[in-house]
Enzyme design. Structure first.
Site, PDB file in Angstrom:
ATOM      1  N   HIS A 148       0.850  -1.188   0.000  1.00 55.82           N
ATOM      2  CA  HIS A 148       0.000   0.000   0.000  1.00 55.82           C
ATOM      3  C   HIS A 148       0.882   1.232   0.000  1.00 55.82           C
ATOM      4  CE1 HIS A 148      -1.947   3.262   2.515  1.00 55.82           C
ATOM      5  NE2 HIS A 148      -2.690   3.238   1.418  1.00 55.82           N
ATOM      6  N   SER A 149       0.585   2.195  -0.861  1.00 53.37           N
ATOM      7  CA  SER A 149       1.279   3.480  -0.902  1.00 53.37           C
ATOM      8  C   SER A 149       2.785   3.256  -1.043  1.00 53.37           C
ATOM      9  CB  SER A 149       0.920   4.285   0.350  1.00 53.37           C
ATOM     10  OG  SER A 149       1.214   5.650   0.188  1.00 53.37           O
TER      11      SER A 149
END
Length: 346
Positions: A149-150
């Protein structure tokens, strides 16, 4: 609360398909996490209790993590976002196939993992690629699957580009590649960033702010600007805070992440660099874009990276789901079906 713990020893001489339970020593106890459900298949069950704390020894200390599911297989390696921790996957992992183990780690300086010693800097993307490689080589894993994520998604992207023959699949949530920032502003801010890093390095423990639990939750909710709610913040804070040291003679909590992580601008990329790396990726890719998700400085680069990936990757699935940048934590049921299908399809 007592925790389940596991210590992973260096078994790089063993084959990657070895039963991982043979080199994970487990101390069983009850541990309860926040979750929104569980998943069962072929007699296997995964719920909020289906994980154990893991310690991986590295030259500067340890990398901590949570191993979800069976130790019988090579795990999916899951990587969290900047200034988060591996708790970011606490609500998603119970919804994933129970026969597929997932190792969620705290990146250096985050969560319960060791901080870098004084004198070392965090170059977020480059550090992360090296850490993934260190773990892969330590355990002799082959044809790995990454989920991020990210920042964790950007690290998965960079690793897949740097070692294109070693990655089978990677999943990226609300990011396409390393963040692209305005070049002129980065150049102008270099000196400021270096001074800020050195100031943080010399920050006395007595200067570290302490908060009550309610204050800390409120502070994080406001800092994330609507991306997470209070329940999700409480999940992240399980690994993101600790009680103030006794020597400070004050009550409350402080953040455990290395304050030097705040200086991140020395690790950014140009759009040309990101697109060049995208051309090197050969594996299967699932990219999940949250809407509205993250507000990128150059949003068009996201689509350009996805299109570039299609040139050489075996498969590129690009899907959009409604949600915030932390959609996998706030609304994991919106991303779990796509992730599970991608992982289970040959």
């Amino acid at each position: 609360m007592e925790e389940k713990t596991a210590n992973i020893e260096n078994k790089s001489e063993e084959s990657s398909d070895r039963d991982n339970s043979q080199f994970v020593s487990i101390s069983n106890s009850n541990n309860v996490n926040n979750s929104i459900g569980s998943r069962s298949l072929n007699g296997l069950i995964r719920n909020e209790n289906s994980w154990e704390e893991v310690t991986i020894v590295v030259p500067w200390g340890t990398v901590q993590g949570k191993w979800w599911g069976s130790r019988n297989k090579q795990p999916i390696l899951a990587l969290h976002g900047w200034q988060d921790n591996c708790g970011t996957f606490d609500r998603l992992c119970p919804l994933m196939p129970p026969e597929l183990p997932v190792l969620c780690i705290d990146l250096p300086g985050h969560g319960r993992s060791s901080h870098y010693p004084k004198g070392m800097q965090y170059f977020l993307f480059w550090d992360g690629i090296c850490l993934i490689r260190r773990i892969v080589r330590k355990f002799n894993w082959k044809n790995i699957t990454l989920m991020g994520h990210s920042l964790g998604g950007a690290l998965s992207f960079m690793y897949a580009a740097s070692f294109p023959n070693d990655v089978d699949k990677f999943i990226s949530i609300d990011i396409a590649g390393p963040t692209v920032r305005n070049t002129e502003r980065l150049v102008n801010n270099t000196g400021v960033a270096i001074d800020k890093f050195l100031d943080y390095e010399d920050l006395a423990l007595s200067k570290v702010p302490c908060y009550s639990y309610k204050e800390m939750v409120k502070l994080v909710v406001e800092a994330y600007d609507g991306s997470v709610d209070e329940e999700c913040v409480q999940i992240l804070l399980k690994r993101g805070m600790e009680t103030a040291p006794q020597l400070l003679d004050r009550s409350g909590y402080h953040f455990v992440r290395d304050v030097r992580l705040k200086v991140s601008s020395l690790a950014m990329f140009t759009a040309d660099q990101v697109l060049a790396y995208a051309k090197k990726i050969r594996c299967k890719v699932l990219n999940i874009r949250a809407e509205p998700g993250m507000n990128f400085e150059y949003p068009q680069v996201y689509e350009e990276v996805v299109e570039t990936l299609k040139q050489n990757a075996k498969l590129v699935i690009y899907t959009k789901v409604p949600g915030t940048h932390h959609v996998h934590l706030v609304n994991p049921e919106r991303v779990a079906p796509q992730i599970n299908k991608f992982l289970l399809d040959p």
